[in-house]
Design a protein around this motif. Sequence first.
Motif, PDB file in Angstrom:
ATOM      1  N   SER A   7       1.384  -6.257 -13.023  1.00 51.62           N
ATOM      2  CA  SER A   7       2.061  -7.169 -12.111  1.00 51.62           C
ATOM      3  C   SER A   7       1.679  -8.611 -12.390  1.00 51.62           C
ATOM      4  O   SER A   7       0.600  -8.905 -12.901  1.00 51.62           O
ATOM      5  CB  SER A   7       1.724  -6.819 -10.655  1.00 51.62           C
ATOM      6  OG  SER A   7       0.358  -7.049 -10.385  1.00 51.62           O
ATOM      7  N   LYS A  20       3.020   0.977  -2.558  1.00 49.05           N
ATOM      8  CA  LYS A  20       1.735   0.343  -2.297  1.00 49.05           C
ATOM      9  C   LYS A  20       0.575   1.324  -2.367  1.00 49.05           C
ATOM     10  O   LYS A  20      -0.586   0.908  -2.408  1.00 49.05           O
ATOM     11  CB  LYS A  20       1.761  -0.344  -0.926  1.00 49.05           C
ATOM     12  CG  LYS A  20       2.763  -1.475  -0.821  1.00 49.05           C
ATOM     13  CD  LYS A  20       2.498  -2.540  -1.859  1.00 49.05           C
ATOM     14  CE  LYS A  20       3.505  -3.677  -1.779  1.00 49.05           C
ATOM     15  NZ  LYS A  20       3.230  -4.721  -2.775  1.00 49.05           N
ATOM     16  N   ASP A  29      -1.730   0.614  -5.125  1.00 50.58           N
ATOM     17  CA  ASP A  29      -2.583  -0.579  -5.046  1.00 50.58           C
ATOM     18  C   ASP A  29      -3.868  -0.345  -4.274  1.00 50.58           C
ATOM     19  O   ASP A  29      -4.743  -1.211  -4.261  1.00 50.58           O
ATOM     20  CB  ASP A  29      -1.807  -1.734  -4.394  1.00 50.58           C
ATOM     21  CG  ASP A  29      -0.569  -2.114  -5.184  1.00 50.58           C
ATOM     22  OD1 ASP A  29      -0.545  -1.827  -6.402  1.00 50.58           O
ATOM     23  OD2 ASP A  29       0.367  -2.677  -4.589  1.00 50.58           O
TER      24      ASP A  29
END
Length: 328
Positions: free
Chosen positions: A84, A294, A297
Amino acid sequence: MSDSAYRVETTSRLAQWRIDNLASCTYRKSDPFKIGKWSWHLSVEKNRMLFVKLYPEISNLTRDNPPIASFIIRVVCSVGDRKSLTHPEITDKQLKNNDDFVWSIEVPLTGKFIIDVEFLDLKTASPDGGDPCSIWAEGFPRKRSNATALVCLGRMLTESIHTDIIINASDGSIGAHRAILAARSPVFRSMFSHNLKEKELSTVNISDMSMEACQALLSYIYGNIEHEEFMTHRLALLSAADKYDISDLKEACHDSLLEDIDAKNVLERLQNASLYQLPNLKSSCMRYLVKFGKIFDIRDDFNAFLQNADRELISEVFHEVLGAWKGF
């Protein structure tokens, strides 16, 4: 190209646009999506560099009250190791048109990628020239009742005017009024209406709440809670609202917890949603983790969650993950 290529998925403060194989010399603009009071667009343009823009849709609202936005924007490769790029956090930037925020990316991007925008706050200019006001602090429950009556009720609590019951918290005590507690909670009403020890001893033991949290609960019941106090203690207030059947407080906590789901709190919110039977909060947490990816993450936190969370809840999470894989 299908309509889904222009659709932006959203939660209350998160927007995510999936881009498939953007060719060179290409411009693409998303469908409008709603965050806060405004409709927004994302656009991408690929020449020698990639240009990403975020801007509100032109409207009377945007002209009269342009948003003052704080946000984090990322571009995430949706395949492989999900590399990212993250733009430095934008704080209190007024956005009126499609040139007010432009992110120029020199790193070549190929294949599928995701543009991820996390809105930290949205403000509007104050009509009296003061500091900008956050739209997410508006409509607070305190404003729903008559101001004069609330001031009087607040004085009854803070000045201990004719108190007739003592609330014992884990680290202190405070006086209150049976009639007000009974009017706000059917559980308190039952305590004071029957020959229970609370009626006989004129005390209520709330040993699972700190003095500060108990003060916040009483401030809400008496109608004079401050926004910061509510935000600080909203998880304790949610527990108390469930325990004492204060439905409007439970709804206020639920609505507030929906507004600021992020990577740091999503697993805790998910467990609270399961514990207190809040299906909308649970669904929003699931979407944040699974649909928006997510979960990748917060791998360390998620591993700890797997060790300690309720088995049925873990099963629901894996069911969502499997469903997402099938639909990818």
